[in-house]
Scaffold this motif. Structure first.
Motif, PDB file in Angstrom:
ATOM      1  N   UNK A 257       0.918  -1.284  -0.091  1.00 23.74           N
ATOM      2  CA  UNK A 257       0.021  -0.033   0.004  1.00 23.74           C
ATOM      3  C   UNK A 257       0.895   1.386  -0.067  1.00 23.74           C
ATOM      4  N   UNK A 258       2.392   0.990   0.039  1.00 22.01           N
ATOM      5  CA  UNK A 258       3.011   2.269  -0.053  1.00 22.01           C
ATOM      6  C   UNK A 258       3.249   2.929   1.090  1.00 22.01           C
ATOM      7  N   UNK A 259       4.433   3.884   1.246  1.00 23.98           N
ATOM      8  CA  UNK A 259       5.073   4.315   0.172  1.00 23.98           C
ATOM      9  C   UNK A 259       6.287   3.598  -0.085  1.00 23.98           C
ATOM     10  N   UNK A 260       7.130   3.635  -1.345  1.00 28.69           N
ATOM     11  CA  UNK A 260       6.644   4.621  -2.353  1.00 28.69           C
ATOM     12  C   UNK A 260       5.424   4.211  -2.995  1.00 28.69           C
ATOM     13  N   UNK A 261       4.482   5.086  -3.496  1.00 25.67           N
ATOM     14  CA  UNK A 261       3.103   4.730  -4.086  1.00 25.67           C
ATOM     15  C   UNK A 261       3.245   4.695  -5.669  1.00 25.67           C
ATOM     16  N   UNK A 262       2.845   3.897  -6.176  1.00 28.98           N
ATOM     17  CA  UNK A 262       2.932   3.624  -7.748  1.00 28.98           C
ATOM     18  C   UNK A 262       1.712   4.394  -8.600  1.00 28.98           C
ATOM     19  N   UNK A 263       2.171   5.343  -9.446  1.00 29.27           N
ATOM     20  CA  UNK A 263       1.223   5.964 -10.055  1.00 29.27           C
ATOM     21  C   UNK A 263       1.597   6.036 -11.558  1.00 29.27           C
ATOM     22  N   UNK A 264       0.554   5.392 -12.442  1.00 31.35           N
ATOM     23  CA  UNK A 264       0.926   5.088 -13.863  1.00 31.35           C
ATOM     24  C   UNK A 264       0.036   6.125 -14.643  1.00 31.35           C
ATOM     25  N   UNK A 265       0.745   6.914 -15.729  1.00 34.36           N
ATOM     26  CA  UNK A 265       0.198   7.784 -16.776  1.00 34.36           C
ATOM     27  C   UNK A 265       0.067   7.058 -17.827  1.00 34.36           C
TER      28      UNK A 265
ATOM     29  N   UNK B  25      -5.484  -2.572 -12.811  1.00 37.97           N
ATOM     30  CA  UNK B  25      -6.624  -2.595 -11.841  1.00 37.97           C
ATOM     31  C   UNK B  25      -6.618  -3.481 -10.940  1.00 37.97           C
ATOM     32  N   UNK B  26      -5.854  -4.768 -11.148  1.00 40.01           N
ATOM     33  CA  UNK B  26      -5.694  -5.672 -10.110  1.00 40.01           C
ATOM     34  C   UNK B  26      -4.794  -5.554  -9.054  1.00 40.01           C
ATOM     35  N   UNK B  27      -3.560  -4.810  -9.402  1.00 42.51           N
ATOM     36  CA  UNK B  27      -2.907  -4.159  -8.313  1.00 42.51           C
ATOM     37  C   UNK B  27      -3.453  -3.103  -7.432  1.00 42.51           C
ATOM     38  N   UNK B  28      -4.251  -2.120  -8.133  1.00 43.24           N
ATOM     39  CA  UNK B  28      -4.882  -1.097  -7.363  1.00 43.24           C
ATOM     40  C   UNK B  28      -5.919  -1.562  -6.597  1.00 43.24           C
ATOM     41  N   UNK B  29      -6.602  -2.649  -6.900  1.00 46.99           N
ATOM     42  CA  UNK B  29      -7.756  -3.302  -6.159  1.00 46.99           C
ATOM     43  C   UNK B  29      -7.230  -4.067  -4.783  1.00 46.99           C
ATOM     44  N   UNK B  30      -5.910  -4.549  -4.923  1.00 47.41           N
ATOM     45  CA  UNK B  30      -5.514  -5.320  -3.966  1.00 47.41           C
ATOM     46  C   UNK B  30      -4.388  -4.463  -3.233  1.00 47.41           C
ATOM     47  N   UNK B  31      -4.326  -3.343  -3.499  1.00 48.50           N
ATOM     48  CA  UNK B  31      -2.861  -2.602  -2.951  1.00 48.50           C
ATOM     49  C   UNK B  31      -1.700  -3.100  -3.144  1.00 48.50           C
ATOM     50  N   UNK B  32      -1.449  -3.580  -4.438  1.00 50.25           N
ATOM     51  CA  UNK B  32      -0.257  -4.224  -4.599  1.00 50.25           C
ATOM     52  C   UNK B  32       0.776  -3.554  -5.328  1.00 50.25           C
ATOM     53  N   UNK B  33       1.150  -2.498  -4.739  1.00 51.10           N
ATOM     54  CA  UNK B  33       2.325  -1.836  -5.108  1.00 51.10           C
ATOM     55  C   UNK B  33       2.257  -0.670  -6.400  1.00 51.10           C
ATOM     56  N   UNK B  34       0.526  -0.460  -6.498  1.00 46.15           N
ATOM     57  CA  UNK B  34       0.141   0.654  -7.550  1.00 46.15           C
ATOM     58  C   UNK B  34      -0.882   1.042  -6.946  1.00 46.15           C
TER      59      UNK B  34
END
Length: 331
Positions: free
Chosen positions: A241-249, A257-266
């Motif tokens: 869940x961070x930090x560092x927080x991963x943010x993709x542009x 979406x899977x990584x975001x949903x599971x708080x898996x380094x993004x």
């Protein structure tokens, strides 16, 4: 305000209001940079649906993640004598010779993420380039980091200089972060997307050791970078869940979406309506065949976090855009 709007608004996802009737049945070649890439695969699925709706045949050719592979795929596309060609996820200027041949044979070419901006790119051989505005995408990713850190983000930016669009997005993120007086760009890292799983783990580990707690955000021009980054952060004992927080542009795909949903380094992604853009590609090709100008339509980006992550693998707005395109083509 821009961050909140990008999280919640469904405005702007309808598509154009008018356009030409469906052109007679043709064969279209979709040349993918790498069909295993989630964003490209999503767009290809949208193109497949739209081609079926308009009554066209479709052939998908895989460039297999290399310049040479895309060159072979373009040769295959031209050998099919198609009525039109769609480029999926690579810079049009990379395949200049093939596009010159297409122009000589009066084969219209449209692209997805094939230039630095949306709209016509005649010097590159494109009738039009379909994408959200990549600079808006980049600025939104940076603004999210600024807002979430309350103006104290320390970031490393990852990009791939092989692609013009990636360089433009990286620069835009850097400029946006630098406008924040309490934020800092710690490093810019040029890492080929094709080799990120090998190069990112040792690189991210060294960056964490170098910057320590000052490194609070990893900004990347594509979500694929967080596969390798996650391996390093897990080994270092960093929480998903961070930090560092991963943010993709990037464009937003199922893996992100899977990584975001599971708080898996993004923690966030700036997603595009991939299926909608597939329909737009077919519509733009139809306009080219009808000797009409491009639609001028540009879909807005959508910021995806755990608060609004789709249950499926693609951000697909519920605005009945496919019915709108069917209406246009049947007029």
């Amino acid at each position: 305000m821009a961050v909140h709007t990008a999280l919640t608004s469904e405005s702007g996802y309808q598509g154009p209001n008018t356009g030409p009737r469906a052109h007679k049945r043709i064969l279209v070649a979709f040349v993918a940079a790498d069909i295993t890439n989630g964003g490209i695969a999503g767009v290809a699925q949208g193109v497949t649906r739209a081609a079926g709706a308009i009554g066209w045949k479709l052939r998908i050719l895989d460039g297999q993640a290399s310049v040479a592979g895309r060159r072979r795929a373009m040769r295959q596309a031209l050998a099919l004598h198609p009525g039109g060609i769609i480029l999926g996820g690579f810079d049009a200027t990379e395949q200049k010779a093939a596009l010159t041949q297409a122009a000589a044979r009066h084969i219209p070419v449209v692209g997805w993420h094939s230039g630095t901006r949306p709209g016509p790119d005649r010097p590159a051989g494109l009738f039009t380039n379909v994408t959200t505005d990549p600079l808006d995408v980049a600025r939104l990713a940076a603004n999210y980091a600024i807002a979430q850190s309350r103006g104290k983000a320390g970031v490393v930016i990852f990009y791939d200089s092989e692609f013009r669009i990636a360089v433009a997005k990286a620069r835009a993120m850097k400029q946006q972060i630098e406008r924040c007086s309490g934020c800092s760009v710690l490093s810019m890292q040029d890492v080929p997307i094709a080799s990120e799983q090998q190069r990112m783990p040792p690189l991210v580990a060294s960056l964490v050791r170098k910057y320590g707690s000052r490194l609070s955000y990893l900004l990347a021009i594509n979500g694929n970078y967080f596969v390798g980054a996650a391996a390093a952060l897990f080994t270092l004992g960093k929480p998903g869940s961070g930090p560092p927080f991963g943010v993709a542009a990037g464009d937003g795909d199922a893996a992100e979406f899977g990584r975001i949903r599971s708080h898996n380094y993004q923690t966030a992604s700036v997603a595009e309506p991939l299926y909608l853009q597939g329909w737009q590609l077919v519509d733009e090709l139809n306009r080219a065949l009808a000797k009409q100008p491009p639609s001028g339509y540009v879909a807005p980006p959508r910021l995806i976090t755990a608060s609004n992550v789709p249950s499926g693998g693609v951000f697909d707005p519920s605005t009945h855009y496919s019915e709108n395109y069917r209406r246009i083509w049947s007029r």
